[in-house]
Design an enzyme around this catalytic site. Structure first.
Site, PDB file in Angstrom:
ATOM      1  N   THR A 182      -4.777 -11.428  10.269  1.00 60.17           N
ATOM      2  CA  THR A 182      -4.539  -9.753  10.885  1.00 60.17           C
ATOM      3  C   THR A 182      -5.300  -8.916   9.940  1.00 60.17           C
ATOM      4  O   THR A 182      -5.537  -7.826  10.648  1.00 60.17           O
ATOM      5  CB  THR A 182      -3.247  -9.418   9.925  1.00 60.17           C
ATOM      6  OG1 THR A 182      -3.646  -9.682   8.832  1.00 60.17           O
ATOM      7  CG2 THR A 182      -2.172  -9.996  10.839  1.00 60.17           C
ATOM      8  N   SER A 251       0.860 -12.495   8.863  1.00 61.75           N
ATOM      9  CA  SER A 251      -0.755 -12.206   7.838  1.00 61.75           C
ATOM     10  C   SER A 251      -0.104 -13.577   6.270  1.00 61.75           C
ATOM     11  O   SER A 251       1.245 -13.788   5.854  1.00 61.75           O
ATOM     12  CB  SER A 251      -0.493 -11.013   6.443  1.00 61.75           C
ATOM     13  OG  SER A 251       0.766 -10.482   5.730  1.00 61.75           O
ATOM     14  N   THR A 259      -7.203  -9.636  -0.304  1.00 65.63           N
ATOM     15  CA  THR A 259      -7.609  -8.731   0.457  1.00 65.63           C
ATOM     16  C   THR A 259      -7.220  -7.096  -0.644  1.00 65.63           C
ATOM     17  O   THR A 259      -6.838  -6.225  -0.141  1.00 65.63           O
ATOM     18  CB  THR A 259      -7.116  -8.017   1.563  1.00 65.63           C
ATOM     19  OG1 THR A 259      -5.911  -8.149   1.350  1.00 65.63           O
ATOM     20  CG2 THR A 259      -8.064  -8.898   2.330  1.00 65.63           C
ATOM     21  N   GLY A 315     -14.640 -18.260  -2.330  1.00 64.28           N
ATOM     22  CA  GLY A 315     -14.179 -19.317  -2.400  1.00 64.28           C
ATOM     23  C   GLY A 315     -12.853 -19.158  -1.567  1.00 64.28           C
ATOM     24  O   GLY A 315     -12.595 -17.924  -0.651  1.00 64.28           O
ATOM     25  N   ILE A 317      -8.273 -19.318  -1.332  1.00 67.61           N
ATOM     26  CA  ILE A 317      -6.774 -19.292  -2.472  1.00 67.61           C
ATOM     27  C   ILE A 317      -6.357 -20.330  -1.579  1.00 67.61           C
ATOM     28  O   ILE A 317      -6.713 -20.485  -0.402  1.00 67.61           O
ATOM     29  CB  ILE A 317      -6.684 -18.307  -2.085  1.00 67.61           C
ATOM     30  CG1 ILE A 317      -8.160 -16.839  -2.790  1.00 67.61           C
ATOM     31  CG2 ILE A 317      -5.555 -17.687  -3.461  1.00 67.61           C
ATOM     32  CD1 ILE A 317      -7.653 -15.243  -2.543  1.00 67.61           C
ATOM     33  N   TYR A 521      -2.029   7.172   5.324  1.00 65.70           N
ATOM     34  CA  TYR A 521      -2.452   6.558   6.558  1.00 65.70           C
ATOM     35  C   TYR A 521      -2.806   7.089   7.873  1.00 65.70           C
ATOM     36  O   TYR A 521      -1.423   7.919   8.350  1.00 65.70           O
ATOM     37  CB  TYR A 521      -1.449   5.889   6.320  1.00 65.70           C
ATOM     38  CG  TYR A 521      -1.629   4.187   6.996  1.00 65.70           C
ATOM     39  CD1 TYR A 521      -1.554   4.264   8.612  1.00 65.70           C
ATOM     40  CD2 TYR A 521      -1.032   3.124   5.613  1.00 65.70           C
ATOM     41  CE1 TYR A 521      -1.480   2.271   9.036  1.00 65.70           C
ATOM     42  CE2 TYR A 521      -1.466   1.548   6.504  1.00 65.70           C
ATOM     43  CZ  TYR A 521      -2.282   1.885   7.642  1.00 65.70           C
ATOM     44  OH  TYR A 521      -2.162   0.438   8.415  1.00 65.70           O
TER      45      TYR A 521
END
Length: 604
Positions: A182, A251, A259, A315, A317, A521
């Site tokens: 996403t 997601s 993120t 890396g 997760i 937003y």
């Protein structure tokens, strides 16, 4: 410690009755999603035989599924100049040319020996080649993707990931972690100049809850689990994470951490950094994790801060421990009408100052308020009468200008007593700012519509209309000015570059509140009919908008991250020394750039 492990017959995700392997389930999920757009294949806005917009799809998924939206076409025609005579159909999957995969024999041999499922089929490679920026989706619909992954792999455990990373280091291939797909920052696009074999490390087969600790209120889950699935399983046990980003149904848990994600209900439950207790990440130089799962630790710089927001450059997760909460006793919606945006912002500031913010409170400007009305289904005569009475009361008796008023949608969660107290405080503050209560139905509708708004982007593209969202965080005293200036900058830059069939539509909402500021937003919609290069045009306008945000004291991003499309502002944001620190961590952790997505850092 009162932990219990999930068994296959408790969750239904692991294969226990049908004999299906986890990667097959991940593939099944992908098969229900669009390869060139947002969300589920059966869910979309379209023009029906009556010439009206309707939303299709599973009626149990979204409340507006199967409904005709009689006001949306008229709104789109007036607001953005949409014309259904100018349809821009998308190309089909079999029309897209994808270059043959780059092959690394040593890596392929290692994957085969490990019995990890993999694929180099065109459709799998293409599906994993993009996120959801305007540029990526436009290319899938009308152009081509220049570089796609050469291989997709589906690890099923932390140990599988270690094997893959070790093989990638030995074979010199490039790995790009993939969760829900996403991303709206270009984080999943393959670097065009990458000559090595690029492997998409799809984590969605790692979708198990490993345990729940009832006493300490934590959950341990694999990083590939999708947010909606995580909460669905927790709810069956009486718990929730409370983390609800707009992309929750698509997601992944690992993506939230990578993120530095934020959710709609952060006022009660916190952002991802507040929820994170423990994280495990596989890097080219080994596994990084804390030795204990404690609420706080003073042990030098926090390694979690290296991992959160790393966007796949250090890396991958594999496992995450989050705080959880018992399900709230009460869930109640509300809404407020303000005479104008500035008054609404001042009210939200006071609510934040008094520390009584509900789980979610979001203030939309007048443009977005008008747009929200366009998404209503056709009312019956009683509802139409009621709406008319409300409209007369608000506009005639209270004197609110329909072209200026704005609305805040609210969600309260907690015990009956806490919700009641919170509602009284919020309403008292709102009343002091001249706000009018607008009822729970409007609040619930605004909250639930969050999950379908993303589908409008693809509908717009069907008719030469491109839309995108971007966000920022900003101090309270700059919110109103920033919103006004960004809108004006978009209009000014658009007029200077092209003769558009309609002015750009720009709306905003205050979607998160903090003690010292808020998250804002923006939605930007442009009719590109007649524009020679729509993507380049849009890119220039969006960059100008981001420049205006930074000049007005806003941040580069609040929760979407950097990816590739915001890299040019990283040094300005965190300083040259800060960038050098990131490069040093990258060089030490991944000296050969195995995780070579090219996110965040312009140079290594």
């Amino acid at each position: 410690m009162r932990r219990f492990a999930f068994q296959a017959n408790e969750i239904g995700l692991q294969d226990c009755s049908g004999g299906k392997k986890a990667p097959e389930q991940a593939r099944q999920r992908h098969s229900t999603l669009k390869w060139n757009g947002w969300g589920y294949k059966d869910s979309k806005f379209q023009i029906n035989s009556r010439g009206q917009v309707e939303f299709t799809g599973n009626s149990g998924r979204y409340k507006i599924s199967g409904q005709e939206l009689p006001y949306l076409r008229e709104w789109a025609e007036k607001a953005v100049g949409m014309n259904i005579s100018y349809r821009t159909p998308t190309q089909e999957l079999d029309e897209i040319v994808v270059l043959p995969p780059v092959r690394n024999a040593d890596f392929l041999d290692a994957v085969k020996r490990s019995e990890i499922e993999y694929s180099d089929k065109k459709e799998d490679r293409l599906f994993h080649s993009h996120g959801h920026t305007c540029h990526e989706i436009f290319a899938l619909r009308h152009d081509t993707i220049k570089r796609v992954p050469d291989l997709v792999v589906w690890p099923e455990s932390h140990e599988d990931v270690e094997k893959l990373v070790r093989a990638a280091c030995l074979s010199n291939v490039c790995l790009i972690p993939f969760g829900g797909g996403t991303s709206v920052s270009g984080a999943l696009t393959c670097p065009a100049d990458e000559k090595r074999m690029i492997v998409s490390l799809d984590m969605t087969a790692m979708n198990k809850i490993l345990w729940i600790d009832r006493e300490n209120l934590t959950v341990r889950a694999e990083a590939g689990i999708i947010g909606f699935e995580l909460d669905d399983q927790l709810q069956k046990k009486g718990f929730c994470t409370g983390h609800e980003p707009d992309s929750r149904e698509m997601s992944s848990l690992g993506g939230w951490v990578a993120t530095r994600a934020s959710g709609m209900k952060k006022n009660v439950y916190g952002n991802i950094e507040d929820l994170l207790v423990h994280v495990r990440m596989v890097t080219p130089t080994g596994v990084v994790e804390r030795s204990c799962q404690v609420p706080r630790i003073s042990a030098g710089p926090d390694i979690h801060e290296f991992i959160m927001g790393s966007e796949g450059i250090l890396g991958v997760i594999t496992e995450v421990t989050l705080k959880i909460r018992p399900l709230p006793q009460v869930r109640k919606f509300g809404s407020l009408v303000f005479p104008d945006f500035e008054t609404g912002v001042n009210c939200l500031r006071e609510i934040a100052k008094q520390r009584c913010a509900p789980a979610s409170i979001r203030l939309v400007d007048n443009n977005q308020f008008q747009f929200g009305h366009a998404l209503k289904d056709k009312p019956g005569w009683l509802r139409a009468f009621s709406d008319g009475v409300k409209r007369i009361y608000v506009t005639k008796f209270k004197g609110f200008d329909p072209q200026k008023l704005c609305v805040a949608t609210i969600l309260y969660e907690g015990t009956k007593e806490n919700v009641s107290m919170q509602e009284r405080l919020v309403n008292a503050i709102a009343k002091s700012f001249g706000a009018l209560p607008a009822g729970g139905e409007n609040g619930e509708r605004g909250y639930l519509l969050t999950y379908v708004i993303a589908y409008l982007r693809d509908f717009g593209l069907d008719y030469s209309v491109v839309a995108e969202s971007f966000e920022t965080s900003v101090p309270w005293d700059r919110v109103v000015d920033l919103c006004r200036n960004v809108k004006e900058r978009v209009r000014r830059e658009s007029e200077a570059r092209a003769s558009l069939v309609a002015p750009p539509f720009v709306s905003c909402r205050v979607t998160q509140t903090y003690d010292s500021g808020a998250c804002v937003y923006f939605y930007m919609v442009i009719n590109y009919r007649g524009v020679d290069d729509p993507v380049a045009f849009y890119d220039e306008i969006e960059k100008a908008a981001r420049r205006e945000i930074l000049d007005n004291g806003g941040s580069i991003s609040h929760h979407h991250g950097i990816g590739k499309i915001r890299k040019e502002w990283v040094t300005e944001t965190i300083s040259k020394v800060g960038v050098d620190m990131l490069r040093a961590v990258k060089a030490q952790t991944d000296p050969h750039n195995v995780f070579g997505s090219g996110n965040i850092l312009s140079k290594l």
